[in-house]
Design a protein around this motif. Structure first.
Motif, PDB file in Angstrom:
ATOM      1  N   GLN A   1       0.758  -1.203  -0.033  1.00 51.66           N
ATOM      2  CA  GLN A   1       0.008  -0.070  -0.063  1.00 51.66           C
ATOM      3  C   GLN A   1       0.951   1.278  -0.116  1.00 51.66           C
ATOM      4  O   GLN A   1       0.570   2.256  -0.884  1.00 51.66           O
ATOM      5  CB  GLN A   1      -1.022  -0.027   1.285  1.00 51.66           C
ATOM      6  CG  GLN A   1      -1.785   1.352   1.198  1.00 51.66           C
ATOM      7  CD  GLN A   1      -2.418   1.316   2.795  1.00 51.66           C
ATOM      8  OE1 GLN A   1      -2.886   0.313   3.179  1.00 51.66           O
ATOM      9  NE2 GLN A   1      -2.787   2.515   3.213  1.00 51.66           N
ATOM     10  N   PHE A   2       2.206   1.375   0.924  1.00 49.71           N
ATOM     11  CA  PHE A   2       2.641   2.643   1.147  1.00 49.71           C
ATOM     12  C   PHE A   2       3.755   2.688  -0.161  1.00 49.71           C
ATOM     13  O   PHE A   2       3.805   3.955  -0.590  1.00 49.71           O
ATOM     14  CB  PHE A   2       3.230   2.488   2.253  1.00 49.71           C
ATOM     15  CG  PHE A   2       2.563   3.151   3.609  1.00 49.71           C
ATOM     16  CD1 PHE A   2       2.584   4.310   3.982  1.00 49.71           C
ATOM     17  CD2 PHE A   2       1.396   2.254   4.024  1.00 49.71           C
ATOM     18  CE1 PHE A   2       1.728   5.029   4.815  1.00 49.71           C
ATOM     19  CE2 PHE A   2       0.418   2.976   4.975  1.00 49.71           C
ATOM     20  CZ  PHE A   2       0.783   4.135   5.292  1.00 49.71           C
ATOM     21  N   ILE A   3       4.379   1.696  -0.556  1.00 53.12           N
ATOM     22  CA  ILE A   3       5.223   1.743  -1.888  1.00 53.12           C
ATOM     23  C   ILE A   3       4.566   2.190  -2.875  1.00 53.12           C
ATOM     24  O   ILE A   3       5.029   3.035  -3.734  1.00 53.12           O
ATOM     25  CB  ILE A   3       6.109   0.536  -1.875  1.00 53.12           C
ATOM     26  CG1 ILE A   3       7.163   0.659  -2.941  1.00 53.12           C
ATOM     27  CG2 ILE A   3       5.133  -0.576  -2.599  1.00 53.12           C
ATOM     28  CD1 ILE A   3       8.326   1.812  -2.459  1.00 53.12           C
TER      29      ILE A   3
ATOM     30  N   LEU B   1       0.803  -6.779  -4.905  1.00 49.78           N
ATOM     31  CA  LEU B   1       0.800  -5.421  -5.351  1.00 49.78           C
ATOM     32  C   LEU B   1      -0.547  -4.973  -6.119  1.00 49.78           C
ATOM     33  O   LEU B   1      -1.182  -4.041  -6.112  1.00 49.78           O
ATOM     34  CB  LEU B   1       1.842  -5.106  -6.403  1.00 49.78           C
ATOM     35  CG  LEU B   1       3.337  -5.376  -5.650  1.00 49.78           C
ATOM     36  CD1 LEU B   1       4.515  -4.999  -6.649  1.00 49.78           C
ATOM     37  CD2 LEU B   1       3.476  -4.245  -4.538  1.00 49.78           C
ATOM     38  N   TRP B   2      -1.026  -6.101  -6.969  1.00 49.67           N
ATOM     39  CA  TRP B   2      -2.073  -6.171  -7.549  1.00 49.67           C
ATOM     40  C   TRP B   2      -3.121  -7.153  -7.503  1.00 49.67           C
ATOM     41  O   TRP B   2      -2.843  -8.300  -7.585  1.00 49.67           O
ATOM     42  CB  TRP B   2      -1.900  -5.618  -9.338  1.00 49.67           C
ATOM     43  CG  TRP B   2      -3.280  -5.218  -9.757  1.00 49.67           C
ATOM     44  CD1 TRP B   2      -3.974  -6.514 -10.622  1.00 49.67           C
ATOM     45  CD2 TRP B   2      -4.084  -4.253  -9.747  1.00 49.67           C
ATOM     46  NE1 TRP B   2      -5.357  -5.710 -11.041  1.00 49.67           N
ATOM     47  CE2 TRP B   2      -5.217  -4.322 -10.612  1.00 49.67           C
ATOM     48  CE3 TRP B   2      -3.703  -2.805  -9.280  1.00 49.67           C
ATOM     49  CZ2 TRP B   2      -6.088  -3.295 -10.876  1.00 49.67           C
ATOM     50  CZ3 TRP B   2      -4.726  -1.878  -9.759  1.00 49.67           C
ATOM     51  CH2 TRP B   2      -5.771  -2.359 -10.420  1.00 49.67           C
ATOM     52  N   PRO B   3      -4.342  -6.913  -7.088  1.00 48.05           N
ATOM     53  CA  PRO B   3      -5.000  -5.747  -6.863  1.00 48.05           C
ATOM     54  C   PRO B   3      -4.893  -5.096  -5.605  1.00 48.05           C
ATOM     55  O   PRO B   3      -5.211  -3.768  -5.164  1.00 48.05           O
ATOM     56  CB  PRO B   3      -6.649  -6.011  -7.065  1.00 48.05           C
ATOM     57  CG  PRO B   3      -6.745  -7.267  -6.585  1.00 48.05           C
ATOM     58  CD  PRO B   3      -5.489  -8.049  -6.707  1.00 48.05           C
ATOM     59  N   TRP B   4      -4.493  -5.787  -4.344  1.00 47.59           N
ATOM     60  CA  TRP B   4      -4.619  -5.366  -3.198  1.00 47.59           C
ATOM     61  C   TRP B   4      -4.028  -3.812  -2.578  1.00 47.59           C
ATOM     62  O   TRP B   4      -4.363  -3.114  -2.230  1.00 47.59           O
ATOM     63  CB  TRP B   4      -4.259  -6.477  -2.092  1.00 47.59           C
ATOM     64  CG  TRP B   4      -5.120  -7.584  -2.265  1.00 47.59           C
ATOM     65  CD1 TRP B   4      -4.742  -8.818  -2.724  1.00 47.59           C
ATOM     66  CD2 TRP B   4      -6.638  -7.565  -2.090  1.00 47.59           C
ATOM     67  NE1 TRP B   4      -5.670  -9.670  -3.183  1.00 47.59           N
ATOM     68  CE2 TRP B   4      -6.981  -8.952  -2.626  1.00 47.59           C
ATOM     69  CE3 TRP B   4      -7.691  -6.705  -1.893  1.00 47.59           C
ATOM     70  CZ2 TRP B   4      -8.220  -9.529  -2.505  1.00 47.59           C
ATOM     71  CZ3 TRP B   4      -8.953  -7.388  -1.687  1.00 47.59           C
ATOM     72  CH2 TRP B   4      -9.216  -8.652  -2.208  1.00 47.59           C
ATOM     73  N   GLY B   5      -2.522  -4.041  -3.079  1.00 51.05           N
ATOM     74  CA  GLY B   5      -1.830  -2.923  -3.010  1.00 51.05           C
ATOM     75  C   GLY B   5      -2.181  -1.681  -3.754  1.00 51.05           C
ATOM     76  O   GLY B   5      -2.530  -0.554  -3.021  1.00 51.05           O
ATOM     77  N   GLY B   6      -2.626  -1.946  -4.809  1.00 48.48           N
ATOM     78  CA  GLY B   6      -3.061  -0.589  -5.737  1.00 48.48           C
ATOM     79  C   GLY B   6      -4.274  -0.090  -5.243  1.00 48.48           C
ATOM     80  O   GLY B   6      -4.583   0.991  -5.003  1.00 48.48           O
ATOM     81  N   PHE B   7      -5.148  -0.996  -4.647  1.00 45.52           N
ATOM     82  CA  PHE B   7      -6.640  -0.453  -4.270  1.00 45.52           C
ATOM     83  C   PHE B   7      -6.629   0.252  -2.995  1.00 45.52           C
ATOM     84  O   PHE B   7      -7.020   1.338  -2.770  1.00 45.52           O
ATOM     85  CB  PHE B   7      -7.442  -1.609  -4.168  1.00 45.52           C
ATOM     86  CG  PHE B   7      -8.894  -1.377  -3.614  1.00 45.52           C
ATOM     87  CD1 PHE B   7      -9.781  -0.819  -4.506  1.00 45.52           C
ATOM     88  CD2 PHE B   7      -9.279  -1.257  -2.104  1.00 45.52           C
ATOM     89  CE1 PHE B   7     -11.144  -0.739  -3.845  1.00 45.52           C
ATOM     90  CE2 PHE B   7     -10.399  -1.000  -1.803  1.00 45.52           C
ATOM     91  CZ  PHE B   7     -11.344  -0.768  -2.542  1.00 45.52           C
ATOM     92  N   LEU B   8      -5.681  -0.502  -1.832  1.00 45.13           N
ATOM     93  CA  LEU B   8      -5.568   0.162  -0.917  1.00 45.13           C
ATOM     94  C   LEU B   8      -4.642   1.540  -0.686  1.00 45.13           C
ATOM     95  O   LEU B   8      -4.852   2.462   0.083  1.00 45.13           O
ATOM     96  CB  LEU B   8      -4.722  -0.694   0.152  1.00 45.13           C
ATOM     97  CG  LEU B   8      -5.746  -1.992   0.639  1.00 45.13           C
ATOM     98  CD1 LEU B   8      -4.719  -2.922   1.470  1.00 45.13           C
ATOM     99  CD2 LEU B   8      -6.744  -1.871   1.110  1.00 45.13           C
ATOM    100  N   ALA B   9      -3.763   1.499  -1.899  1.00 47.74           N
ATOM    101  CA  ALA B   9      -2.919   2.794  -1.652  1.00 47.74           C
ATOM    102  C   ALA B   9      -3.735   3.697  -2.256  1.00 47.74           C
ATOM    103  O   ALA B   9      -3.806   5.014  -2.032  1.00 47.74           O
ATOM    104  CB  ALA B   9      -1.720   2.455  -2.884  1.00 47.74           C
TER     105      ALA B   9
END
Length: 298
Positions: free
Chosen positions: A41-43, A214-222
């Protein structure tokens, strides 16, 4: 007109925060760890804000406005953002989302306490009554009286730690370098949060990180956790004032509970909604002077 526009921006920012816990729960269900989720999320948030900064209009720099010291202060303030997400997402592992958001909102009275300590003042009668309303509302909203939920000691501990971090985050990020552009401030705050996450999880990230998170979770949460809300709050808060903004920020509570109910099918009964209403009423009571642009909270 400006106040209406600002109110919409702040409410949308709070609603964005409100959807996070439900999707973190789904990510946990697919086997991703809190370390993977928070780092991704943060990166992604930091890289996206960095790219956005390249395209923003250059603004005149005030004295000390973009100094190394100012950037370091923003990064230090941002560490609390990373810790808030870490502790909050750990709470989601142990407790229902509807309970997690109520624990996070204990920052309402924690913020009052922090302000009283820093300002060396005693709380007013209205602040004390509002704090009691929050605590009673918490008992109702978490259904402690007739709950079927087995409360986890770890979950409660992480939830309160998240509230403490959130309190520090709200207080410090609103005080540090307000003269900088919204994207610049957000980028350095998120960078501080990213560094805090790396230090907190250290070798766990190396041992267990899977790029598929990283996708979809990281992108969505970011998008909904580290990009949209800071930008909307930075734009909207000056139009509404801190007090009205605090009231609108409580939109996060019903949005989070409603998402958990609709997507995760968590059971939410009438007494819990009564508790939510009591907490929101307490927030309003604390900020009753919002027309003057002054808040009684931090």
């Amino acid at each position: 007109m400006e106040e209406i526009k600002g109110s919409i921006l702040v409410a949308l920012g709070a609603a964005s925060y409100g959807v996070l816990a439900t999707f973190v729960k789904l990510a946990h269900g697919q086997g991703y760890s809190t370390a993977e989720i928070t780092f991704s999320q943060f990166i992604i948030g930091f890289v996206t804000l960095g790219l956005l900064q390249l395209f923003q209009k250059k603004q005149p720099i005030t004295q000390g406005g973009n100094s190394v010291n100012t950037r370091l202060q923003l990064m230090l303030a941002g560490t609390s953002l990373g810790l808030t997400s870490t502790f909050y997402y750990l709470t989601v592992q142990y407790l229902p989302v509807s309970v997690c958001i109520i624990l996070l909102m204990q920052s309402i009275w924690m913020g009052l306490l922090l302000e009283c300590v820093l300002m060396r003042t005693w709380p007013t009668l209205r602040q004390i009554i509002s704090t009691l309303m929050v605590l009673v509302g918490t008992m109702l909203a978490t259904n402690l009286i007739q709950t079927e939920v087995v409360f986890s000691g770890k979950g409660l501990m992480f939830g309160l730690l998240a509230a403490m971090s959130y309190t520090v985050s709200m207080y410090s990020s609103n005080k540090v370098a307000p003269q900088l552009a919204a994207i610049t401030r957000s980028m350095y705050l998120v960078l501080g949060g990213l560094l805090a996450i790396i230090i907190f999880w250290n070798t766990s990230l190396i041992d267990s990180f899977r790029i598929s998170v990283l996708w979809p979770w990281g992108g969505f949460l970011a998008l909904f956790g580290t990009i949209i809300p800071p930008l909307l709050f930075t734009r909207g808060m000056p139009m509404t004032g801190i007090a009205l903004g605090s009231i609108l920020g409580s939109v996060e509570i019903p949005v989070s509970i409603l998402c958990a109910h609709l997507i995760l099918h968590e059971k939410v009964i009438g007494i819990q909604w009564l508790g939510v209403g009591l907490i929101i009423t307490a927030v309003f009571a604390l900020n009753v002077n919002f027309r003057r642009g002054k808040a009684l909270t931090s």
